[in-house]
Design a protein around this motif. Structure first.
Motif, PDB file in Angstrom:
ATOM      1  N   THR A  30       0.798  -1.270  -0.134  1.00 41.68           N
ATOM      2  CA  THR A  30       0.091  -0.034   0.024  1.00 41.68           C
ATOM      3  C   THR A  30       0.923   1.256   0.064  1.00 41.68           C
ATOM      4  N   GLU A  31       1.899   1.083   0.772  1.00 39.76           N
ATOM      5  CA  GLU A  31       2.754   2.433   0.975  1.00 39.76           C
ATOM      6  C   GLU A  31       3.492   2.757  -0.432  1.00 39.76           C
ATOM      7  N   GLU A  32       4.136   1.808  -0.808  1.00 34.93           N
ATOM      8  CA  GLU A  32       4.946   1.736  -2.154  1.00 34.93           C
ATOM      9  C   GLU A  32       3.901   2.165  -3.398  1.00 34.93           C
ATOM     10  N   ASN A  33       2.912   1.931  -3.194  1.00 31.56           N
ATOM     11  CA  ASN A  33       1.910   2.121  -4.269  1.00 31.56           C
ATOM     12  C   ASN A  33       1.602   3.735  -4.238  1.00 31.56           C
ATOM     13  N   ASN A  34       1.420   4.141  -3.146  1.00 31.20           N
ATOM     14  CA  ASN A  34       1.272   5.676  -3.022  1.00 31.20           C
ATOM     15  C   ASN A  34       2.407   6.483  -3.018  1.00 31.20           C
ATOM     16  N   GLN A  35       3.388   5.680  -2.796  1.00 32.27           N
ATOM     17  CA  GLN A  35       4.632   6.647  -3.200  1.00 32.27           C
ATOM     18  C   GLN A  35       5.039   6.680  -4.665  1.00 32.27           C
ATOM     19  N   ILE A  36       4.642   5.669  -5.496  1.00 36.16           N
ATOM     20  CA  ILE A  36       5.050   5.653  -6.810  1.00 36.16           C
ATOM     21  C   ILE A  36       4.011   6.664  -7.545  1.00 36.16           C
ATOM     22  N   ALA A  37       2.932   6.539  -7.158  1.00 36.04           N
ATOM     23  CA  ALA A  37       1.661   7.240  -7.846  1.00 36.04           C
ATOM     24  C   ALA A  37       1.876   8.885  -7.541  1.00 36.04           C
ATOM     25  N   ILE A  38       2.573   9.206  -6.516  1.00 31.47           N
ATOM     26  CA  ILE A  38       2.912  10.305  -6.172  1.00 31.47           C
ATOM     27  C   ILE A  38       4.101  10.998  -6.427  1.00 31.47           C
ATOM     28  N   THR A  39       5.140  10.209  -6.554  1.00 28.86           N
ATOM     29  CA  THR A  39       6.542  10.700  -6.973  1.00 28.86           C
ATOM     30  C   THR A  39       7.114  10.339  -8.320  1.00 28.86           C
ATOM     31  N   GLN A  40       6.502   9.212  -8.841  1.00 29.06           N
ATOM     32  CA  GLN A  40       6.958   8.982 -10.084  1.00 29.06           C
ATOM     33  C   GLN A  40       5.842   8.663 -11.049  1.00 29.06           C
ATOM     34  N   PRO A  41       5.392   9.611 -11.526  1.00 24.90           N
ATOM     35  CA  PRO A  41       4.133   9.437 -12.461  1.00 24.90           C
ATOM     36  C   PRO A  41       4.408   8.765 -13.599  1.00 24.90           C
ATOM     37  N   GLY A  42       5.727   8.859 -14.216  1.00 25.13           N
ATOM     38  CA  GLY A  42       6.086   8.248 -15.364  1.00 25.13           C
ATOM     39  C   GLY A  42       6.097   6.576 -15.262  1.00 25.13           C
ATOM     40  N   GLN A  43       6.075   6.466 -14.342  1.00 23.96           N
ATOM     41  CA  GLN A  43       6.182   4.569 -13.954  1.00 23.96           C
ATOM     42  C   GLN A  43       4.864   3.826 -14.311  1.00 23.96           C
ATOM     43  N   TYR A  44       3.578   4.657 -14.414  1.00 20.45           N
ATOM     44  CA  TYR A  44       2.522   3.855 -14.425  1.00 20.45           C
ATOM     45  C   TYR A  44       1.635   4.529 -15.536  1.00 20.45           C
ATOM     46  N   ASP A  45       0.837   3.594 -16.006  1.00 20.93           N
ATOM     47  CA  ASP A  45      -0.533   4.166 -16.945  1.00 20.93           C
ATOM     48  C   ASP A  45      -1.678   4.271 -16.069  1.00 20.93           C
ATOM     49  N   ILE A  46      -1.988   3.087 -15.275  1.00 19.53           N
ATOM     50  CA  ILE A  46      -3.140   3.067 -14.611  1.00 19.53           C
ATOM     51  C   ILE A  46      -2.719   2.652 -13.262  1.00 19.53           C
ATOM     52  N   PHE A  47      -3.457   3.542 -12.408  1.00 22.05           N
ATOM     53  CA  PHE A  47      -3.235   3.287 -10.788  1.00 22.05           C
ATOM     54  C   PHE A  47      -4.274   2.834 -10.216  1.00 22.05           C
ATOM     55  N   ASP A  48      -3.910   1.474  -9.416  1.00 20.83           N
ATOM     56  CA  ASP A  48      -4.897   0.918  -8.772  1.00 20.83           C
ATOM     57  C   ASP A  48      -4.674   1.017  -7.466  1.00 20.83           C
ATOM     58  N   GLY A  49      -5.661   2.019  -6.719  1.00 19.40           N
ATOM     59  CA  GLY A  49      -5.055   2.520  -5.299  1.00 19.40           C
ATOM     60  C   GLY A  49      -6.508   2.723  -4.447  1.00 19.40           C
ATOM     61  N   GLU A  50      -6.080   2.891  -3.284  1.00 18.77           N
ATOM     62  CA  GLU A  50      -7.352   2.963  -2.461  1.00 18.77           C
ATOM     63  C   GLU A  50      -7.796   4.470  -2.295  1.00 18.77           C
ATOM     64  N   TYR A  51      -9.327   4.561  -1.915  1.00 19.64           N
ATOM     65  CA  TYR A  51      -9.808   5.883  -2.010  1.00 19.64           C
ATOM     66  C   TYR A  51      -9.237   6.690  -0.815  1.00 19.64           C
ATOM     67  N   PHE A  52      -8.536   6.296   0.052  1.00 22.81           N
ATOM     68  CA  PHE A  52      -8.081   6.988   1.265  1.00 22.81           C
ATOM     69  C   PHE A  52      -6.806   7.459   1.031  1.00 22.81           C
ATOM     70  N   SER A  53      -6.034   7.092  -0.050  1.00 23.78           N
ATOM     71  CA  SER A  53      -4.919   7.649  -0.266  1.00 23.78           C
ATOM     72  C   SER A  53      -5.190   8.790  -1.608  1.00 23.78           C
ATOM     73  N   LEU A  54      -6.324   8.899  -1.869  1.00 26.09           N
ATOM     74  CA  LEU A  54      -6.586  10.134  -3.067  1.00 26.09           C
ATOM     75  C   LEU A  54      -6.231  11.523  -2.377  1.00 26.09           C
ATOM     76  N   PRO A  55      -6.685  11.836  -0.944  1.00 25.92           N
ATOM     77  CA  PRO A  55      -6.430  13.166  -0.538  1.00 25.92           C
ATOM     78  C   PRO A  55      -4.628  13.599  -0.834  1.00 25.92           C
ATOM     79  N   LEU A  56      -4.046  12.329  -0.693  1.00 23.80           N
ATOM     80  CA  LEU A  56      -2.599  12.797  -1.035  1.00 23.80           C
ATOM     81  C   LEU A  56      -2.168  12.453  -2.556  1.00 23.80           C
ATOM     82  N   VAL A  57      -2.903  11.810  -3.232  1.00 20.16           N
ATOM     83  CA  VAL A  57      -2.744  11.564  -4.665  1.00 20.16           C
ATOM     84  C   VAL A  57      -2.943  12.477  -5.496  1.00 20.16           C
TER      85      VAL A  57
END
Lengths: 284, 434
Positions: B83-110
């Motif tokens: 969960t933690e790595e997923n959010n980290q990559i979503a926030i800090t390395q946008p070039g690493q993914y096309d589709i983000f599968d994450g939890e709703y509670f991480s959205l206020p950060l992402v």
């Protein structure tokens, strides 16, 4: 021309390694240092110069966590030394054939053959409430209730780390024991030294640099440790590494960076004090 | 062997030591410091498209990928992260993914990072079939409508096509399309507990001293702790999902006290750890995720996912689009979302005990007995088998907690990102260090 080349050759030879060090060690650490002064608001960082991160970590929690980490360090260091030295001594002086020495030395590396996670999980059937150790003691009738402190406790953390890191103590001590000129021992014996005296006056001083190198390994490994602390401590034990990991997990990079810098400074301080007591240069 | 000299041995030994040290220090592949590389795609043909997905282990399922590749004709590259790595990559390395599968509670950060592009709801065919709570915040007047924390509806919509602000009311721009979600609660070993667990408060019951566990992820663990404290009347919260500093102080004090008394056996951070703790009997009662309960059961150990009188803690994950997506790749991503809502995926997830975003469409792909078991809470008409062929429930057994409405409708709080997140993490570390 050849004179210039001769003068330049050493520099040319060290250039690749220097570049690698600068790029992959010095530069990242500098970046961590820079980030530790940045501001952050929960999800993003902004370049700035604030001391708030350092103020934020100068709390009782950090202090307590450092104390706990030092406690682990002290216990692991002592245990690895007390177990590692005799093992290395045995390998170097009592195993006659080089082939056997090599084979037995390789046996010491077995803990590294499995992944961290597997290694940690496999402690449960051994030390758990219904684990082998408890079953054995209860079967013999020594205890009535299973011993809970065997797993998910400070004891377990130290056990896990000793098991993992002892090779880093054994290897350098073994190395320095192997370098001791055997005729020195003979000479001491000829002069009438007892076994204990030979050890105290000849072997121990000559293997001290090995102990120092081993200690440096243990210090650096234990100070940054978080996987073993979490898995063996059942998440209930604190260490500086684990504190930083929780902060990184919650995306608090500047706080984590500030913590990392402090940790680096503390670790360096310990290593420098080890080096002041013992000279390891002749070992290299 | 005979040719070894002492000097050689010393040299090799040192090299081996250095090698061991070096391997110990390397970051494992797939972590933010050492990201696994993903392929780059620059082409106009959708069959050459490869979509890179990131998500947690529970959502990155090879069977779904294979079926998607077969049905849609383009490729998927999945990465399972914590969960933690997923959010980290979503926030800090946008070039690493096309589709983000994450939890709703991480959205206020992402979302404030601007790395997700709003999903155009007009392009989603079955959007109106998605469970109403996600779309409108309504659900048959049940308690979930008043649930606290980062409820999906609160972060479901953005105010505009390139907005980073959440909208309180439905718009045409969605953050995520729900993928997996569930109602979490306490799990326990009936053989070792010996009675029925009906309240969150039991987690602090002296009867289970040294045999309970909670999550060591501050944002989730604190919610479980809050449910327990509230249930025992130890304290009250204005809003569990957004605690004040004083409330955080108070709940952490309670947790510290419990820890000092030896109430907990261990804390866990990953799915496998919770399964391991439970199946080994080290822990008999703990907060759990539903697939973890299933995993314990599939080892032949009895484990009950207790319906509790105070209600459930909900979580939901969904699929979002990276801001880097454009052209054919973006079209492919929309195709994937529409395929996902078409029902096959929903049925697949349903058989694992999760709920589908659009249950109606999933129903077409489930047998009547499966539907009755998973969604209606009825006793299984025949043996219930998970997608991997394991029998999860014998005929005649009912699902813990009953029907979809009973479970989902009784969610009273959600995994949360609070305004005082930084303070929470600090206090949580204090709790661990205590």
């Amino acid at each position: 021309m050849s004179e210039t080349w001769k003068a330049l050759k050493p520099y040319a030879l060290i250039t690749p390694q220097t570049l690698v060090f600068l790029l992959f060690l010095v530069f990242p650490i500098l970046m961590i240092g820079v980030v530790s002064f940045w501001e952050f608001n929960g999800y993003s960082m902004t370049p700035a110069f604030t001391l708030a991160n350092y103020q934020g970590i100068l709390t009782d929690v950090t202090f307590k966590t450092y104390l706990n980490t030092f406690k682990f360090l002290g216990m692991v260091w002592l245990a690895t030394l007390l177990i590692g030295y005799p093992v290395a001594y045995f390998l170097a002086f009592h195993v006659p054939k080089l082939e056997w020495q090599i084979l037995l030395f390789l046996v010491c590396t077995i803990p590294f053959w499995t992944s961290n996670i597997i290694r940690m999980i496999s402690w449960v059937p051994l030390l758990g409430r219904e684990g082998l150790v408890n079953q054995m003691f209860m079967g013999v009738g020594l205890i009535q209730q299973p011993m809970e402190f065997l797993l998910y406790s400070d004891f377990a953390v130290v056990l896990g780390m000793v098991h993992l890191y002892i090779i880093f103590m054994i290897a350098p001590i073994f190395n320095s024991l192997m370098r001791i000129e055997r005729s020195l021992v003979t000479a001491a014996e000829d002069l009438g030294a007892s076994g204990l005296q030979v050890f105290k006056e000849v072997i121990l001083p000559l293997s001290a640099p090995g102990i120092a190198i081993g200690s440096i390994f243990i210090v650096t490994l234990v100070m940054g440790e978080f996987v073993t602390v979490r898995l063996m401590g059942g998440g209930q034990s604190a260490s500086v590494g684990k504190l930083i990991q929780t902060q990184i997990g919650s995306l608090q990079y500047p706080l984590a960076a500030a913590n990392a810098i402090v940790l680096l400074a503390v670790t360096m301080l310990i290593i420098v004090s080890i080096l002041r007591v013992l000279d390891i240069r002749k070992e290299l | 062997m005979g040719k070894f000299s002492r000097r050689q041995v010393i040299r090799t030994g040192l090299a081996a030591g250095a090698f061991l040290t070096a391997t110990r220090c390397a970051a494992p592949s797939g972590t933010p410091n050492n990201p696994a590389s993903g392929p780059q795609v620059n082409t106009n043909q959708s069959k050459d498209v490869t979509l890179r997905l990131i998500g947690t282990g529970v959502s990155q399922i090879n069977d779904i990928r294979d079926k998607a590749q077969e049905d849609l004709g383009f490729k998927f590259d999945m990465r399972a992260l914590s969960t933690e790595e997923n959010n980290q990559i979503a926030i800090t390395q946008p070039g690493q993914y096309d589709i983000f599968d994450g939890e709703y509670f991480s959205l206020p950060l992402v979302v404030p990072s601007g790395n997700l592009q709003p999903i155009d709801i007009k392009r989603i065919t079955n959007y109106d079939k998605i469970v109403s709570f996600f779309r409108t915040g309504e659900f048959k007047g049940m308690p979930v409508e008043k649930s606290q924390g980062t409820a999906p509806f609160k972060v479901q919509y953005l105010t505009g096509a390139d907005s980073k602000e959440f909208s309180d009311t439905p718009t045409d721009y969605a953050t995520l399309i729900p993928f997996q979600y569930n109602a979490d609660t306490l799990g326990y070993r009936p053989d070792l507990v010996g009675r029925t667990i009906e309240s969150w408060g039991e987690l602090f019951n002296e009867e289970f001293k040294g045999k309970t566990s909670i999550l060591d992820i501050p944002q989730i663990g604190i919610m479980d702790a809050a449910m327990v404290a509230e249930s025992l009347g130890l304290m009250t919260f204005a809003d569990k999902g957004n605690m004040t500093k004083a409330e955080i102080d108070q709940i952490i004090e309670i947790l510290k006290e419990q820890k000092a008394n030896g109430q907990f056996r261990a804390f866990w951070k990953t799915f496998d750890e919770s399964v391991n703790l439970m199946s080994s009997g080290e822990v008999v009662l703990q907060s759990m995720w539903s697939p973890a309960v299933t995993a314990v059961q599939s080892q032949g150990t009895e484990c009950i996912y207790a319906p509790l009188k105070e209600g459930y803690r909900g979580w939901g994950g969904g699929i979002g689009l990276s801001k880097n997506l454009e052209g054919v790749n973006l079209d492919a991503a929309y195709e994937y979302i529409n395929w996902m809502l078409d029902g096959w995926v929903g049925a697949f997830l349903g058989r694992q005990g999760y709920y589908s975003a659009a249950p109606e469409t999933a129903r077409k792909f489930m047998s009547t007995s499966e539907w009755d078991f998973w969604y209606e809470g009825k006793p299984a008409a025949e043996d219930i088998v998970d997608p991997f062929g394991k029998t999860l429930a014998k005929a005649g057994v009912s699902r813990d907690g009953g029907s979809f409405d009973e479970r989902f409708g009784n969610i009273v709080c959600w995994n949360s990102t609070m305004e005082e997140n930084t303070y929470l993490v600090q206090k949580w570390n204090e709790f661990i260090a205590s």
